[in-house]
Design a protein around this motif. Sequence first.
Motif, mmCIF file in Angstrom:
data_model
loop_
_atom_site.group_PDB
_atom_site.id
_atom_site.type_symbol
_atom_site.label_atom_id
_atom_site.label_comp_id
_atom_site.label_asym_id
_atom_site.label_seq_id
_atom_site.Cartn_x
_atom_site.Cartn_y
_atom_site.Cartn_z
ATOM 1 N N PHE A 92 185.851 130.247 54.328
ATOM 2 C CA PHE A 92 184.557 129.655 53.920
ATOM 3 C C PHE A 92 183.451 130.670 54.263
ATOM 4 C CE2 PHE A 92 186.480 125.562 54.418
ATOM 5 C CZ PHE A 92 186.425 125.255 53.239
ATOM 6 N N SER A 93 183.669 131.929 54.396
ATOM 7 C CA SER A 93 182.674 132.963 54.967
ATOM 8 C C SER A 93 182.047 133.906 53.678
ATOM 9 C CB SER A 93 182.992 133.531 56.117
ATOM 10 O OG SER A 93 183.343 132.856 57.248
ATOM 11 N N GLN A 94 182.331 133.449 52.800
ATOM 12 C CA GLN A 94 182.047 134.358 51.482
ATOM 13 C C GLN A 94 180.618 134.010 51.234
ATOM 14 O OE1 GLN A 94 183.060 133.098 47.378
ATOM 15 N NE2 GLN A 94 184.082 131.294 48.345
ATOM 16 N N SER A 95 179.748 135.190 50.743
ATOM 17 C CA SER A 95 178.230 134.971 50.354
ATOM 18 C C SER A 95 178.238 134.699 48.914
ATOM 19 C CB SER A 95 177.859 136.659 50.490
ATOM 20 O OG SER A 95 177.899 136.991 51.727
ATOM 21 N N LEU A 96 177.278 133.755 48.670
ATOM 22 C CA LEU A 96 177.229 133.206 47.322
ATOM 23 C C LEU A 96 175.729 133.810 46.635
ATOM 24 C CD1 LEU A 96 177.384 129.474 48.599
ATOM 25 C CD2 LEU A 96 179.142 131.022 47.370
ATOM 26 N N ILE A 97 175.737 133.845 45.327
ATOM 27 C CA ILE A 97 174.932 134.202 44.283
ATOM 28 C C ILE A 97 173.867 133.269 44.150
ATOM 29 C CG2 ILE A 97 174.297 135.527 42.283
ATOM 30 C CD1 ILE A 97 176.968 136.439 42.297
ATOM 31 N N TYR A 98 172.450 133.572 44.260
ATOM 32 C CA TYR A 98 171.608 132.749 44.152
ATOM 33 C C TYR A 98 170.220 133.397 43.611
ATOM 34 C CZ TYR A 98 169.891 134.098 48.673
ATOM 35 O OH TYR A 98 169.319 134.732 49.908
ATOM 36 N N ASP A 99 169.245 132.589 43.305
ATOM 37 C CA ASP A 99 168.157 133.051 42.724
ATOM 38 C C ASP A 99 167.016 133.297 43.930
ATOM 39 O OD1 ASP A 99 165.290 133.474 41.604
ATOM 40 O OD2 ASP A 99 165.765 132.320 39.883
ATOM 41 N N THR A 100 166.845 134.729 44.393
ATOM 42 C CA THR A 100 166.054 134.825 45.432
ATOM 43 C C THR A 100 164.641 134.286 45.286
ATOM 44 O OG1 THR A 100 165.645 137.115 44.525
ATOM 45 C CG2 THR A 100 167.391 136.796 46.318
ATOM 46 N N THR A 101 163.841 134.397 43.871
ATOM 47 C CA THR A 101 162.637 133.775 43.587
ATOM 48 C C THR A 101 162.218 132.548 43.913
ATOM 49 O OG1 THR A 101 162.317 135.576 41.833
ATOM 50 C CG2 THR A 101 160.946 133.783 41.780
ATOM 51 N N LYS A 102 163.486 131.724 43.483
ATOM 52 C CA LYS A 102 163.299 130.298 43.804
ATOM 53 C C LYS A 102 163.439 130.052 45.195
ATOM 54 C CE LYS A 102 165.654 127.799 39.863
ATOM 55 N NZ LYS A 102 166.732 127.079 39.270
ATOM 56 N N ALA A 103 164.524 130.748 45.906
ATOM 57 C CA ALA A 103 164.743 130.698 47.413
ATOM 58 C C ALA A 103 163.375 130.907 48.155
ATOM 59 C CB ALA A 103 165.810 131.511 47.697
ATOM 60 N N ASN A 104 162.574 131.973 47.828
ATOM 61 C CA ASN A 104 161.336 132.487 48.295
ATOM 62 C C ASN A 104 160.416 131.315 48.151
ATOM 63 O OD1 ASN A 104 161.000 134.785 49.848
ATOM 64 N ND2 ASN A 104 161.909 135.853 47.838
ATOM 65 N N ALA A 105 160.217 130.632 46.932
ATOM 66 C CA ALA A 105 159.220 129.803 46.727
ATOM 67 C C ALA A 105 159.607 128.346 47.637
ATOM 68 C CB ALA A 105 159.255 129.316 45.133
ATOM 69 N N ILE A 106 160.905 127.884 47.447
ATOM 70 C CA ILE A 106 160.977 126.487 48.132
ATOM 71 C C ILE A 106 160.800 126.821 49.604
ATOM 72 C CG2 ILE A 106 163.741 126.861 48.206
ATOM 73 C CD1 ILE A 106 161.562 123.606 47.692
ATOM 74 N N LEU A 107 161.431 127.870 50.224
ATOM 75 C CA LEU A 107 161.174 128.283 51.640
ATOM 76 C C LEU A 107 159.455 128.177 51.972
ATOM 77 C CD1 LEU A 107 164.099 130.753 52.172
ATOM 78 C CD2 LEU A 107 163.971 128.343 53.018
ATOM 79 N N SER A 108 158.895 128.854 51.353
ATOM 80 C CA SER A 108 157.383 128.958 51.612
ATOM 81 C C SER A 108 156.964 127.577 51.452
ATOM 82 C CB SER A 108 156.651 129.836 50.589
ATOM 83 O OG SER A 108 157.305 131.178 50.846
ATOM 84 N N ALA A 109 157.275 126.810 50.591
ATOM 85 C CA ALA A 109 156.631 125.316 50.477
ATOM 86 C C ALA A 109 157.038 124.343 51.595
ATOM 87 C CB ALA A 109 157.125 124.832 49.242
ATOM 88 N N LEU A 110 158.444 124.661 52.286
ATOM 89 C CA LEU A 110 158.835 123.737 53.055
ATOM 90 C C LEU A 110 158.494 124.232 54.573
ATOM 91 C CD1 LEU A 110 162.622 123.050 51.612
ATOM 92 C CD2 LEU A 110 160.654 121.542 51.805
#
Length: 613
Positions: free
Chosen positions: A130-148
Motif C-alpha cells: 500500500f506504499s505506492q505514490s499516487l498522482i494528483y493535481d498539485t494546484t487543487k491540493a495547494n488550494a484546499i490545504l491553504s483553505a483548510l
Amino acid sequence: MHSRYADFVRGYPGIKEIDYFLARSVVSALNREGDTLLFFSVVACSESLREGHSCLQLNDWAGSRHWYNEAGDDETSGYTFPELLAWQQHLCTASISPASAHPIVYENARLYLRRYWQFEDELSNAIKGFSQSLIYDTTKANAILSALFSQGNQKDTEIDWQKVSAANAIGKQFSIVTGGPGTGKTTTVTKLLIALCEVYDEPFSIKMVAPTGKAAQRLTESIANAKALLKPDHDLPESTWSSIPDEAMTIHRLLGVIPHHHQFRFNESNRLKLDILLVDEASMVDLPLMARLFRALPDHARVILLGDSNQLPSVAAGSVLADIAPSPHPGYSERNAESLEQLTGYPVPVAKSEAIDCLTHLSRSYRFKDSGGIGQLAKSVIGGDVDSSWTLLNGDDSEVRLSQETNFSCWLRQLTEQFYSNIAQSSDVAVALEQFSSFRLLAATRVGDRGVDAINAEIDRVIKRQLGIPLSKRFYHGCPIMITQNNYETGVFNGDIGMIWRHEDRLQAAFPGMGAEIRWLSLSRLPSFELVYAMTIHKTQGSEFDHVAIAMPHQHLPILSRELIYTGLTRAKSALEINCQKSVWGKTVKRRVSRNSGLFDKLYRDVVQISLI
C-alpha cells in the motif's frame, strides 16, 4: 497437574505448564527430542508471547540463567542459555527457517511461533503493497490545504504539522498520523478526508474504525464535532461533507464477526468494499487483528492510521503502531521533503539514514499549555526523566498535585466526598452523568489493596453508608456502571459508562447519547457490566476528564511503566492528583515498555535472513 510436568518443574520453577507442553510438542515434531537448547528456546519463545512480544529476541536472553530457585540459591536449578553466536549457530542447524513448514521460525536472531511470524510478515508485506505514490493535481491540493489550514495563532517560522500531515497523506495509499493528547488528530484527519474528496473529486466510500466500541463512539463524536466547526467556514459541495461518515464502528464489526470463530467474514477471499479506511487509536490494535484487517482490504484502498505511539501498547501480542511509527520521527526522504515544502511552504526535516515518508507526528498540544504542569509532566515522564518529573509533581503548579495523604482510605473518602457524594442528589440524570464524567479515579491494576476492585468496593461502601443503602444491595439510584461486553442489539459496547437511575418509577440504566439525548435500558437487558467509581488506566485510553486522580501501588510491580503513567496523566485536561511513593515513582518512570518484534526491520530496513553456517 501432569506428573511428568510436576517432576520437571521442580528443577525449573517458574516454567508454565502450557510452555512446557508446547516445547515438548515442537521438539517432537522436529524429531529433536534430545535437543535441550531447542526445548528451552521454545519455552522462552512461548513465555515471551504471553508477555506481549511477537517473538523471542535472542539478544535479551543470551548468556543468562532462567527458571532457577531464587530462595534456595540452588546452583543445579534453572537453565543458562549460551552466548548469542553459539545459540544462533545451533538454531540454524534445526532447519526452522521461514521457508520450512515447521511450527517455529528462526529469522535474524529472533525465534517465532510460526503463526506470529506469518502475521508479522503478512502485515509488513501488506503495508509495503500500500506504499505506492499516487498522482494528483498539485494546484487543487495547494488550494484546499491553504483553505483548510489557515495560519491562525501559528508563528510564521513554526511548522504547522497538521497541514504537513494532510499534505503528506494526499499522495499516499498508506499514511500514519501520530500525536499526543490534544494535538488535534481527529480535526486534522477530518480536514484530510475533506482534502482527499476535493483533490480527487471522487465519491469515495470511507469507513472509520477503532479497536473498541467506546473508542468508536468517541471517534464518531469527535469527527461530528470537527465537521460542525468546519462547515460554516468552508463553502464546499454537500457531496464532500456527506462523504465523511456520521458513524465509526469497531474493527471487529467492520470485518464481520463469526460466532465462536477467530476468523472474520471479510478476509483475503472476500474483500471489504471501501476506498478509504481510517483506523483510530491504532496503538490499541494488536498484531493478529491488524494483520487480519489489512488482509481484507481491497488493493486500491487508502489507509490512514491515527494514534499516540507513546501510549500503552495493545493488550494482546504486538506493538504495531510503536513499531511502524517510531518517536522521534527520523525525517523524510529528500524527494518527499521537497514535495511537502511545495504543498505547505514548510521546510521539513530530511532523514540522515532511514527515512519514513508515511509518518507525520503532531507535536503542538492544544489541550495543555506549553508551560502547564500536566503537559510538562507528560514530557518528562515519557522521556524517562525521574528527577524532573518528581520535581514537577512536587511543585506549586495549579494543575498538578502530589497527594501527601498517607492513609489511603482517608484519601479515597476525601475524593468521594468531593466528586461522588452529591451525584445521586443531582436534579436529573443528564446533570449526574456530566458531573460524573468530569472526574475519574484511575488505578494501575485491578487487584491488590490499591487496585480497581478494592477501590470500587471501598467507595461503594462509603456511598451506601451516606445514602442509607444496605451494603448487600447491588443496584441503587446514582450508581455508575461500565459495560464490559459489546452488545449490538442494545447499542452499548465494552467501555460505555452509564448510571443506574430511578426513571418511570423503577431503576433503569441511563447512557449518554448524541447531543443531549439519554438512552434508557432496563436492567434485565444490560450485558455484562461492573461498578466504575475507579477504572484501570488501560480502560481509559482515548478518554479525557477535567480532573484525574491516580492511585499507585505501594510497591513497584512489573505492570508499571512510564507509558502507563503517561497514558493515565494525559487523560486529565485541567487538574491531576497522584498518590504515590517516591521509590515507586522512580522505578516506574525508569521502566520503558519494549516489545520485541521484527516489524520495523522488515518494513523499513528490508533485512534478509543471514545464515551462520
